[in-house]
Write an enzyme that holds these catalytic residues in place. Sequence first.
Site, PDB file in Angstrom:
ATOM      1  N   TYR A 426       0.800  -1.228   0.000  1.00  0.00           N
ATOM      2  CA  TYR A 426       0.000   0.000   0.000  1.00  0.00           C
ATOM      3  C   TYR A 426       0.833   1.279   0.000  1.00  0.00           C
ATOM      4  CZ  TYR A 426      -0.091  -0.374   5.239  1.00  0.00           C
ATOM      5  OH  TYR A 426       0.203  -0.483   6.570  1.00  0.00           O
ATOM      6  N   GLU A 427       0.138   2.388  -0.278  1.00  0.00           N
ATOM      7  CA  GLU A 427       0.762   3.706  -0.506  1.00  0.00           C
ATOM      8  C   GLU A 427       1.727   3.659  -1.686  1.00  0.00           C
ATOM      9  OE1 GLU A 427      -0.757   5.904   0.889  1.00  0.00           O
ATOM     10  OE2 GLU A 427      -1.689   4.662   2.413  1.00  0.00           O
ATOM     11  N   GLY A 428       1.399   2.868  -2.677  1.00  0.00           N
ATOM     12  CA  GLY A 428       2.266   2.689  -3.839  1.00  0.00           C
ATOM     13  C   GLY A 428       3.152   1.490  -3.609  1.00  0.00           C
TER      14      GLY A 428
END
Length: 559
Positions: A426-428
Site C-alpha cells: 500500500y501507498e504505492g
Amino acid sequence: MPYRAPVSDITFCLDHVVGFDRVTAHDRFAEATGDVVTAILTEAGRICEDVIAPLNRAGDLHPAKLENGVVRTSPGYGDGYHALAEAGFMAISADPEYGGLGLPHTITTAVNEMIGGACLALELSPLMTQGQIEALEHHAPDAIKDLYLPKLTSGEWSGTMNLTEPQAGSDVGALTTKAVDNGDGTYAVSGQKIYISWGDNDFTENVVHLVLARLPDAPAGTKGISLFLVPKKIPDADGNPGVANSLKVVSLEHKLGLHGSPTCVMQYDNATGWLIGQENKGMAAMFTMMNNARLGVAVQGVSVADAAYQHALAYAVERKQGRTKGETGTIIDHADVRRMLMEMKAETFAARAMALDLAVAIDLATTGDGAADARAAFLTPIAKAYGTETGIKVANIGIQIHGGMGYIEETGAAQYARDVRVAAIYEGTNGIQAMDLVGRKLMDGGDAAFALLDEVEAAGGEFADVIRPMAKALRKTTEDILALDMEDRFGGAVPYLMAFARVLGAHYHAKAAATGDKARKAMAQYHITRLLPEAHAMMAQARCGSAGLHDLTPDELAA
C-alpha cells in the site's frame, strides 16, 4: 514477551546519525528542546509498553467485526486510542492554531514507530488522521479548517483517505466515483471504495473521509480527479456530529494480517461532501497526504522489524536446543542464530536511520531549505521500499529463529510477518516506488542522487575505504541509468533502489560507529562486511535494464 519501546535507539539516531539538531536550530522548531523531546519520547514509550502493546495479540485473535452495519473494534482498542489522543500523540506536528503541538515531523515519526511496534493494527488509525490533518492544513478552505481540524487534532474525530476502487488499483486515474455540484457549496458523492483502513470505528464521534471523485465533464485520467471531504455524520450548526450522511460500510475485508484494523469497503450514495482544493486538482491535494503516509509506512516496517527482533532475541536466550560452545546452553550460542540476530538488528538500524533522515529533511524543507526538499523527495521512495522490505525480511527471520515454534501461531512470531506484509503493497507498491525513483526522481539529471553520494564519499572514519568505492560505483550506475530509456530504467529499478539503500545503510552505520560505542561498531562491521557487498550484484542487475524480461510470451511463461 513484553514490548520494549526503543527510546534509547531512536534518541541515539537523532543525536548522532541524522543531525536532528539542524532542525531544532530553526526558530520554527525552537520549542523542541532536548528536554521536551526526551519527555515526549519517554511518555510515548511508557504508553506503548503499558497500554498499547497488550492489545496487539488481542486484536489478532479477536478481529474487528461488522454487525448490522456497525463496526465493532477489537477489545481494548478504544481505550488504547483514547490514551494516545489524551496524551496529544494524534497531532504532534499539527498547527497549534487548531490544537496541535507544532513540533517537528521527526518527533511524530519517532512516536509512530513505537506505537506501530506495540500494535501496528491500531497505529494505522492515527497515521491516517495525521495525513488528513496535513492535507486539510494545506488545501482546505478556512471554514473547513476551523470546523474539522480541532476535532481531528484532539482525536475526537478520526480521518481516512479513499483512493482505491475495485476496477482501479494503482491506476487511480481509472476511478469512476462521481461528484455532482449541489449548487449550495456541497457536492453529491457516489461510488464504491475498497481497502479503506479504519473506514469506521466505534470509539470516535465522527469519521471524516477524504474521497477522490470525478466531476461531470472532467478530463480523463488523473487530470480530472477532485478531492472531497465526506463526513460519516454531517456537523450541525454548532459543529457537533449531526445527521448520518448517506454512506455505509458494505463489508470488512478479510486480510492476511492486521486483523484488529477494520479495512472497509465503503459505499457512497449521493453523500454530502465539500471540495478540498481546486476542481480537477485532487491528486495534488491527496499527494500531500500520501507522501506523509509513505514515510509513515516506511516506519511501520521499522516498527515490526524492531518488535520481531525483540521477540526472536527473547526466544533465543531461553531456548535450549543442540550442543553449543557457548556458556548459556541456549540457541543464541549457535553461530547461525547469531548471524540471523545480527542481520535483523543491522537492517532495523539502517531502516530506522533512513526514515529519521527523511523526516529531518522534511522538517528542514518546511523552513525553505531547497536542498532538503530535494533530499526528501529522493529519499521518500527509498525509505518506503527499504523500510517495508526490512520489516518483511526481519519478521521472516524471526520465524526462522523460532524454528518449528515460529510456525505455531501461539508463539506470536508469525503475526509480525502477517501484519507487515501489506506494507510493501500500500501507498504505492515497492515496484512503483522504484519506478518513481528512476523516473520522476531522476528528472533533475541525478542532482539529488549525486548530492547524497557526495555526502557518503566525503565521510571519513575507519570504514571509509570500504564505503567510498561502493558509493563511487553507485554514482557510475546512476549515470548509466540516466542514459537508458524509461522502459530499461523500470526493468532495473528495484535493484537500483535497493543498492542505494545498501550504501546509505552503510553510511548510517559508519556514523554510529564513529561515536566509539563498541556495540555500534560491531553492528557497523557486520553490515559493511556482510550486507554492503550485496550492492555490487544489485547494481549489476540494475544495469541489465529490461533485457530479457519480455523474451517469453504469456503462453511460454505458463508452459
